[in-house]
Design a protein around this motif. Structure first.
Motif, PDB file in Angstrom:
ATOM      1  N   PRO A  33      -5.003  -2.683   7.999  1.00 10.85           N
ATOM      2  CA  PRO A  33      -6.374  -2.182   7.816  1.00 10.85           C
ATOM      3  C   PRO A  33      -7.451  -3.113   8.365  1.00 10.85           C
ATOM      4  O   PRO A  33      -8.627  -2.936   8.065  1.00 10.85           O
ATOM      5  CB  PRO A  33      -6.475  -2.090   6.293  1.00 10.85           C
ATOM      6  CG  PRO A  33      -5.676  -3.272   5.812  1.00 10.85           C
ATOM      7  CD  PRO A  33      -4.511  -3.382   6.785  1.00 10.85           C
ATOM      8  N   THR A 176      -0.958  -5.346   5.904  1.00 12.81           N
ATOM      9  CA  THR A 176      -0.766  -4.474   7.059  1.00 12.81           C
ATOM     10  C   THR A 176       0.535  -3.696   6.939  1.00 12.81           C
ATOM     11  O   THR A 176       0.578  -2.475   7.191  1.00 12.81           O
ATOM     12  CB  THR A 176      -0.749  -5.296   8.352  1.00 12.81           C
ATOM     13  OG1 THR A 176      -2.023  -5.901   8.539  1.00 12.81           O
ATOM     14  CG2 THR A 176      -0.440  -4.430   9.553  1.00 12.81           C
ATOM     15  N   HIS A 179       0.236  -0.957   4.438  1.00 14.84           N
ATOM     16  CA  HIS A 179      -0.599   0.116   4.987  1.00 14.84           C
ATOM     17  C   HIS A 179       0.251   1.050   5.849  1.00 14.84           C
ATOM     18  O   HIS A 179       0.159   2.284   5.726  1.00 14.84           O
ATOM     19  CB  HIS A 179      -1.739  -0.488   5.813  1.00 14.84           C
ATOM     20  CG  HIS A 179      -2.642   0.523   6.441  1.00 14.84           C
ATOM     21  ND1 HIS A 179      -3.787   0.978   5.826  1.00 14.84           N
ATOM     22  CD2 HIS A 179      -2.557   1.188   7.628  1.00 14.84           C
ATOM     23  CE1 HIS A 179      -4.382   1.877   6.610  1.00 14.84           C
ATOM     24  NE2 HIS A 179      -3.663   2.018   7.707  1.00 14.84           N
TER      25      HIS A 179
END
Length: 244
Positions: A33, A176, A179
């Motif tokens: 993100p 990350t 995500h």
């Protein structure tokens, strides 16, 4: 007013106007993100960097390109700065780093049920590890000649290779990775798992091209703006806006 003084004032005004119109070209690879044109503010790192630069008096524009092109563009002056770089001494040849403005926790990932364990780098020597081209994970990891690093273009690519058994491990910032596991890797996330021990914690920084004659000024102003944002609460507010 003497003509010489008038001309000097005019030059100063023109110079100030030119500086005010300068737009810093920020580059990053898609790394949600933190950097992603599909996310609000282009991701939390890009949003944070642009907010700090704006506070410091710099206009900016963001472009998203593959990581090797990001670094190449900063080297040759095509881009003014990288939004989200981890420190390596090699990059200081062509860029100046800020202080860290975020912290990334890098973790290894294996296939679920694999017997691989990790407490030191030597534990990883027998295994093929997918790494994103141009990424710097930690100084020890990057420089160890006995590690079997397999270069790939993205973490998604690395995770898919891991899932089908083409590599034994990959690694990524934990936020990350999660995500992606909740998004474009949702179909494989139950087949993969984190190793318990993190590989490293890295400070996320901007890296300003030395081709920009104001690189030192930009870094100093950015660091000052981040300190001010932390002090007045706007830093935490921006993080909450991005769900972090």
């Amino acid at each position: 007013m003497p003509l010489r003084l008038l001309l000097l004032l005019m030059c100063l005004c023109i110079g100030s106007a030119l500086r005010a119109e300068e737009v810093l070209r920020i580059a990053a690879d898609r790394w949600p993100p933190y950097a992603d044109q599909g996310l609000p503010g282009n991701g939390v790192a890009v949003d944070m960097v642009r907010a700090a630069l704006k506070r410091a008096g710099f206009a900016s524009a963001y472009i998203e390109v593959p990581w090797p092109r990001v670094l190449h563009g900063v080297k040759n002056g095509e881009y003014d700065l990288v939004a989200d770089a981890w420190y390596t001494p090699e990059r200081e040849v062509y860029g100046e780093y800020s202080e860290p403005y975020l912290i990334n926790r890098v973790r290894l990932i294996k296939r679920r049920g694999s017997s691989i364990t990790f407490t030191r780098l030597a534990d990883l020597y027998p295994y093929r590890i997918a790494v994103v081209r141009g990424y710097s994970y930690s100084a020890d990891f990057n420089n160890d000649p006995q590690l079997q690093r397999v270069p790939v273009f993205s973490f998604v690519n690395a995770a898919m290779m891991l899932q089908v058994g083409r590599v034994d491990l990959t690694l990524e910032d934990e936020i990350t990775a999660r995500h992606h596991f909740n998004g474009d890797l949702a179909e494989v996330k139950e087949q993969l798992e984190f190793l318990p021990v993190p590989l490293a914690e890295n400070g996320l920084r901007i890296l300003v091209s030395r081709h920009n004659p104001r690189h030192a000024e930009i870094v100093a102003a950015f660091d000052k703006a981040i300190r001010e944002m932390k002090a007045d609460g706007s830093y935490d507010a921006l993080m909450r806006e991005h769900g972090l």
